[in-house]
Design a protein around this motif. Sequence first.
Motif, mmCIF file in Angstrom:
data_model
loop_
_atom_site.group_PDB
_atom_site.id
_atom_site.type_symbol
_atom_site.label_atom_id
_atom_site.label_comp_id
_atom_site.label_asym_id
_atom_site.label_seq_id
_atom_site.Cartn_x
_atom_site.Cartn_y
_atom_site.Cartn_z
ATOM 1 N N ILE A 111 4.698 6.128 -9.265
ATOM 2 C CA ILE A 111 5.305 5.917 -8.289
ATOM 3 C C ILE A 111 4.806 7.429 -7.889
ATOM 4 N N GLY A 112 4.602 7.275 -6.566
ATOM 5 C CA GLY A 112 3.833 9.070 -6.056
ATOM 6 C C GLY A 112 3.503 9.249 -4.624
ATOM 7 N N ASP A 113 3.333 10.210 -3.748
ATOM 8 C CA ASP A 113 2.289 9.939 -2.564
ATOM 9 C C ASP A 113 1.325 9.409 -2.450
ATOM 10 N N PHE A 114 0.765 8.182 -1.974
ATOM 11 C CA PHE A 114 0.230 7.954 -1.042
ATOM 12 C C PHE A 114 -1.007 8.506 -0.128
ATOM 13 N N TRP A 115 -1.674 9.794 -0.776
ATOM 14 C CA TRP A 115 -2.724 10.513 -0.049
ATOM 15 C C TRP A 115 -3.780 9.765 -0.094
ATOM 16 N N GLY A 116 -4.220 9.980 1.689
ATOM 17 C CA GLY A 116 -5.401 9.321 2.113
ATOM 18 C C GLY A 116 -5.003 7.864 2.295
ATOM 19 N N ILE A 117 -3.678 7.246 2.998
ATOM 20 C CA ILE A 117 -3.175 6.436 3.076
ATOM 21 C C ILE A 117 -3.800 6.208 4.971
ATOM 22 N N GLN A 118 -4.672 7.257 5.745
ATOM 23 C CA GLN A 118 -5.474 7.054 7.115
ATOM 24 C C GLN A 118 -6.096 6.646 7.167
ATOM 25 N N ASN A 119 -7.242 6.880 5.480
ATOM 26 C CA ASN A 119 -8.293 6.085 4.790
ATOM 27 C C ASN A 119 -8.175 4.544 4.855
ATOM 28 N N VAL A 120 -7.413 4.870 4.016
ATOM 29 C CA VAL A 120 -7.004 3.008 3.520
ATOM 30 C C VAL A 120 -6.475 1.519 4.791
ATOM 31 N N PRO A 178 -4.978 2.943 8.311
ATOM 32 C CA PRO A 178 -4.225 3.820 9.024
ATOM 33 C C PRO A 178 -3.111 3.012 9.787
ATOM 34 N N GLU A 179 -3.213 2.021 10.368
ATOM 35 C CA GLU A 179 -2.183 1.350 10.654
ATOM 36 C C GLU A 179 -0.374 1.681 10.223
ATOM 37 N N ILE A 180 -0.397 1.402 8.702
ATOM 38 C CA ILE A 180 0.789 2.120 8.847
ATOM 39 C C ILE A 180 1.570 3.815 8.504
ATOM 40 N N ASP A 181 0.382 3.923 8.507
ATOM 41 C CA ASP A 181 1.049 5.620 8.509
ATOM 42 C C ASP A 181 1.488 6.459 9.703
ATOM 43 N N GLU A 205 12.339 -7.797 -7.374
ATOM 44 C CA GLU A 205 13.637 -7.186 -6.642
ATOM 45 C C GLU A 205 14.523 -6.573 -5.498
ATOM 46 N N ILE A 206 13.935 -5.451 -5.220
ATOM 47 C CA ILE A 206 13.793 -4.568 -4.218
ATOM 48 C C ILE A 206 13.334 -5.104 -2.466
ATOM 49 N N ALA A 207 13.669 -4.739 -1.341
ATOM 50 C CA ALA A 207 13.492 -5.030 -0.267
ATOM 51 C C ALA A 207 12.461 -4.575 0.160
ATOM 52 N N THR A 208 11.342 -3.870 0.609
ATOM 53 C CA THR A 208 10.216 -2.801 1.466
ATOM 54 C C THR A 208 9.664 -3.360 2.420
ATOM 55 N N ILE A 209 8.907 -2.603 2.760
ATOM 56 C CA ILE A 209 7.972 -2.433 3.584
ATOM 57 C C ILE A 209 6.389 -2.425 2.764
ATOM 58 N N ASN A 210 6.108 -3.227 2.157
ATOM 59 C CA ASN A 210 4.893 -3.127 0.838
ATOM 60 C C ASN A 210 3.067 -4.073 1.439
ATOM 61 N N TYR A 211 2.440 -3.148 1.211
ATOM 62 C CA TYR A 211 0.831 -3.526 1.137
ATOM 63 C C TYR A 211 -0.083 -4.230 -0.173
ATOM 64 N N GLU A 212 -0.148 -4.676 -0.437
ATOM 65 C CA GLU A 212 -1.274 -4.501 -1.983
ATOM 66 C C GLU A 212 -2.790 -4.162 -1.230
ATOM 67 N N VAL A 213 -3.251 -2.647 -2.044
ATOM 68 C CA VAL A 213 -4.132 -2.427 -2.080
ATOM 69 C C VAL A 213 -5.045 -3.059 -3.470
ATOM 70 N N THR A 214 -5.763 -1.251 -3.264
ATOM 71 C CA THR A 214 -6.335 -1.688 -5.022
ATOM 72 C C THR A 214 -6.158 -0.416 -5.859
#
Length: 415
Positions: free
Chosen positions: A298-307, A309-312, A333-342
């Motif tokens: 896990i970690g910070d998703f730096w650059g998410i605004q470029n991948v 931006p609608e969830i940033d 098993e855990i409930a999250t807001i998540n989106y598949e990326v590369t």
Amino acid sequence: MINIDSKEKCCGCWACVQRCPKHCITMVEDDEGFLYPKVDSSLCIDCSLCEKVCPVINQGEPRMPEGVYAAKNLNEEVRMASSSGGIFTLLAEEVIAKGGVVFGARFNEEWDVIHDYVETIEGLSAFRGSKYVQSRVGKCYSQVEEFLKKDRKVLFSGTPCQVAGLKRFLRKEYDNLLMVDFVCHGVPSPGVWQEYLKEETARQCGGKKLILSHPISNGRDAHIESISFRNKCLGWKKFSFALTISVSNGHGEKKIVLLSEPLNKNIFLRGFLADLYLRPSCHACPAKSLKSGSDITIGDFWGIQNVMPEIDDNKGVSVVMVSTEKGKEIWGEIATINYEVTFDDVVAANSALIRSVSLNRYRNMFYGNRMNTIEMRVASLTSISFCQRCHRLLSVILLRLGLLDRLKDKLKKIS
């Protein structure tokens, strides 16, 4: 017998100390504030177990994750109290809900960072949030092994090299163990951290005596109440270092002193981000590219605004990389807001995932000038010219846009 002939060959994971059957290895602090193993050769029986469990000598293979996600905790309060998207808490809560044990890094009474375990959801708050200091693992690997043999579920979280150390220490796979590491820039010196704390507290409190761990005992003492490396008062991307101190006025009354500085203003964070006092092994990390063997990273998703931006929303988004079947199982098993990326989406602005940080050419100057304060040394060695500031700003912009590596590749081809 373990023999550290070069400091970059020891990541300080404690695996050798805990595995030695004769208990002849101890961790000793060097003049930079890091711990290294020292062997009492008179007790050593040459079993070589210390070498067999060393994650630097026995490195894993680079891996690609089986699933990569941008994710957030549904609980806004937990997400705001976390460094990024609050995913560690969800994983830990799931393990504890099944009667398990969670290991992580926390502050002790002296505000050193140590590894410890909890068995309650309430106890998880101590592990939440980044701590930019190398933690002392102590006996945690042995404790993990004891819990596993009792058939308890265990989540162990730590730096990639600490997870790699645990994997080597155990020497076998356990179905009831979940290993979680994070995208690691490098670990700063615990010794420098303690120096900084004493200097900063004295400065904030007018030179009053610092009491790190105990309540105020007289009218002239200052007591640290809380520390946050990643306070989000200015947002997730421009996080702040926050230090809360209570100071007696000499009449039995206390006042609160709050230091809150953005990452580019705080002296300790400036030195950390400039790589002035990272552990030498961080410049030749043995666990990059998911070599640690962790189930989830896990970690910070730096650059998410470029991948995406609608969830940033500038409150924190985690990157989650699932690498094993065990990781897939708990992730489902855990409930999250998540989106598949590369994977490439992540690496574009998170080069620390695959590449060790470069050695700062001023590192020896920092440690060689002990007469000056931490503040004076960091300030002088991180001051840059206008041209350097422009170059650094351009590099940051290109990195966040995912264009820096491409430009470097083109320049290499030209040259």
